[in-house]
Design an enzyme around this catalytic site. Structure first.
Site, PDB file in Angstrom:
ATOM      1  N   ASP A  46       0.861  -1.177   0.000  1.00 41.13           N
ATOM      2  CA  ASP A  46       0.000   0.000   0.000  1.00 41.13           C
ATOM      3  C   ASP A  46       0.899   1.229   0.000  1.00 41.13           C
ATOM      4  O   ASP A  46       1.791   1.357   0.830  1.00 41.13           O
ATOM      5  CB  ASP A  46      -0.883  -0.009   1.254  1.00 41.13           C
ATOM      6  CG  ASP A  46      -1.824   1.186   1.280  1.00 41.13           C
ATOM      7  OD1 ASP A  46      -2.762   1.199   0.461  1.00 41.13           O
ATOM      8  OD2 ASP A  46      -1.608   2.100   2.099  1.00 41.13           O
ATOM      9  N   GLU A  51      -1.847  -1.337  -5.866  1.00 43.99           N
ATOM     10  CA  GLU A  51      -3.179  -0.871  -6.228  1.00 43.99           C
ATOM     11  C   GLU A  51      -3.083  -0.095  -7.533  1.00 43.99           C
ATOM     12  O   GLU A  51      -2.050   0.469  -7.864  1.00 43.99           O
ATOM     13  CB  GLU A  51      -3.751   0.018  -5.122  1.00 43.99           C
ATOM     14  CG  GLU A  51      -2.889   1.214  -4.790  1.00 43.99           C
ATOM     15  CD  GLU A  51      -3.276   1.865  -3.475  1.00 43.99           C
ATOM     16  OE1 GLU A  51      -4.471   1.915  -3.192  1.00 43.99           O
ATOM     17  OE2 GLU A  51      -2.383   2.289  -2.741  1.00 43.99           O
ATOM     18  N   ASP A  64      -3.162   1.070   6.712  1.00 53.54           N
ATOM     19  CA  ASP A  64      -2.310   0.749   5.567  1.00 53.54           C
ATOM     20  C   ASP A  64      -1.946  -0.735   5.517  1.00 53.54           C
ATOM     21  O   ASP A  64      -1.894  -1.341   4.455  1.00 53.54           O
ATOM     22  CB  ASP A  64      -1.026   1.595   5.585  1.00 53.54           C
ATOM     23  CG  ASP A  64      -1.320   3.083   5.489  1.00 53.54           C
ATOM     24  OD1 ASP A  64      -2.423   3.429   5.018  1.00 53.54           O
ATOM     25  OD2 ASP A  64      -0.452   3.885   5.888  1.00 53.54           O
TER      26      ASP A  64
END
Ligand SMILES: [Zn+2]
Length: 406
Positions: free
Chosen positions: A195, A279, A361
């Site tokens: 992340d 992501e 996170d």
């Protein structure tokens, strides 16, 4: 494996060399602007748009009659600038096409005229380029000293071109080489979800975090202060020019600190993992943000992904992207239930279903990692899969200046 790789390092120039380099950037800028004007003119009068080769021929004729000063610089500088111009138009038309397909939401960015106000810029040379431990030898400019010894590859690399650029009064050379890298050895290495964020540069699903460099925070504050000083100075005054120069230096420092942190992180990660899930990034959402720290972090995200994709190839690490709407921050990594909303300021994830309480996170990183385990087992964790790899085109898009605005 044959790879193209660039090595950028600072030059240590004397005043004569600085003048010569500045003259080359001038010739490159002139050729670029002249070519751009010619292309626009041809379009408006309904003629066929001239290519870099046409323009170079035309410019050479013009050089004899009207531009004798251009003989003082290597012919590569204007020639390569015209090539860059062609590239700028190719990129522009690619974005126009994407927009028609509904895949581009940012401004189209028609090629702009280059101004000395935005820095001297750069020029690229090809041909006889020689690299030494402590110097680089370029056509017309001769031997230029380097500030750092032994960084440029002296052996085992074929030099293709060299780009000299100026940033806030400092000069740099980027040498592009073709070199052979050993094929990555396939070994058992862990997989991870990552992340990316502003507070912490990266959070890994195994609990490890990579912090943002400490120098970044104080430099950002300094930039905000200098920005205020610039806007208080009268336009066109000498004091404003001085303030602008200081601001440019501070910006360069932030860029360097950030770039170094990114390179270290991406190298370490791709060397120690066998597969990584990141992501996907929401481009249009980011472009609307005007917050300085956020803007710089966003630029870093693209650069991070770009570096991960090429270093992944070098070191044998698969880089996967989650589907754009995969709810990595809203989903519970323990039971899989998905929250309706998750405020940006909320630093911990608390699940109503199973009672999990975890760092926001880390929870997101675990969700990303679960995509990889799910996809390799043939099961889809959340009804959404993993998109393998990053196509080369997307890769290029990540480096475009459009993303730096905001
Ligand atoms: Zn839960």
């Amino acid at each position: 494996m044959i790879v193209l790789r660039a090595f950028k390092t600072e030059l240590d120039l004397n005043n004569v060399q600085k003048t010569a380099c500045a003259r080359h950037t001038g010739a490159a800028r002139y050729a670029y602007n002249w070519g751009l004007a010619r292309k626009i003119e041809a379009y408006q009068t309904g003629q066929k748009t001239p290519t870099a080769i046409d323009l170079h021929r035309e410019l050479n004729a013009l050089k004899k009659r009207e531009l004798p000063w251009m003989y003082a610089v290597s012919k590569c500088a204007p020639q390569e600038a015209l090539r860059n111009l062609d590239q700028a138009f190719d990129n522009f038309f690619r974005r126009v096409k994407l927009k028609k397909e509904g895949q581009w939401h940012a401004p189209l960015g028609f090629p702009r005229f280059k101004s000395k106000k935005r820095g001297l810029g750069s020029f690229r040379l090809t041909g006889a380029i020689h690299v030494f431990e402590d110097a680089v030898q370029l056509p017309r400019l001769g031997r230029l000293r380097l500030k750092e010894r032994g960084y440029l590859p002296v052996q085992g690399a074929k030099v293709l071109s060299a780009t000299v650029s100026e940033h806030a009064g400092r000069w740099f050379v980027a040498v592009q080489v073709e070199m052979v890298l050993p094929d990555p050895v396939i070994t058992e290495k862990p997989v991870a979800g990552i992340d990316l964020g502003i507070k912490t540069l990266a959070t890994l699903s195994d609990g490890m975090t990579i912090a943002n460099p400490r120098a970044l925070k104080s430099s950002l504050r300094q930039i905000q202060r200098l920005q205020k000083t610039v806007s208080r100075r009268q336009k066109g005054s000498a004091n404003r020019r001085k303030a602008v120069r200081k601001l440019a230096k501070a910006h360069l420092r932030v860029a360097n600190v950030r770039s170094n942190a990114l390179h270290q992180a991406t190298s370490q990660l791709t060397k120690t993992k066998s597969a990584i899930v990141l992501e996907d990034l929401n481009v249009s959402g980011m472009l609307r943000n005007h917050h300085l720290a956020r803007a710089i972090a966003d630029v870093g995200l693209y650069e991070f992904r770009r570096q991960m994709s090429y270093k992944g190839q070098w070191y044998g690490c698969r880089i996967l992207l989650a589907e754009p709407f995969y709810p990595s921050t809203k989903r519970c990594s323990c039971c899989g239930s998905v929250k309706v909303a998750m405020e940006l300021g909320q630093r911990t994830y608390a699940c109503d279903g199973c009672g999990l309480v975890m760092d926001r996170d880390l929870n997101a990183a675990l969700n990303l990692e679960q995509l990889i385990t799910a996809s390799s087992a043939g099961i889809d964790a959340c009804g959404k899969g993993v998109r393998p790899g990053i196509p080369a085109v997307l890769d290029e898009a990540g480096t475009e200046p459009q993303f730096t605005s905001g």
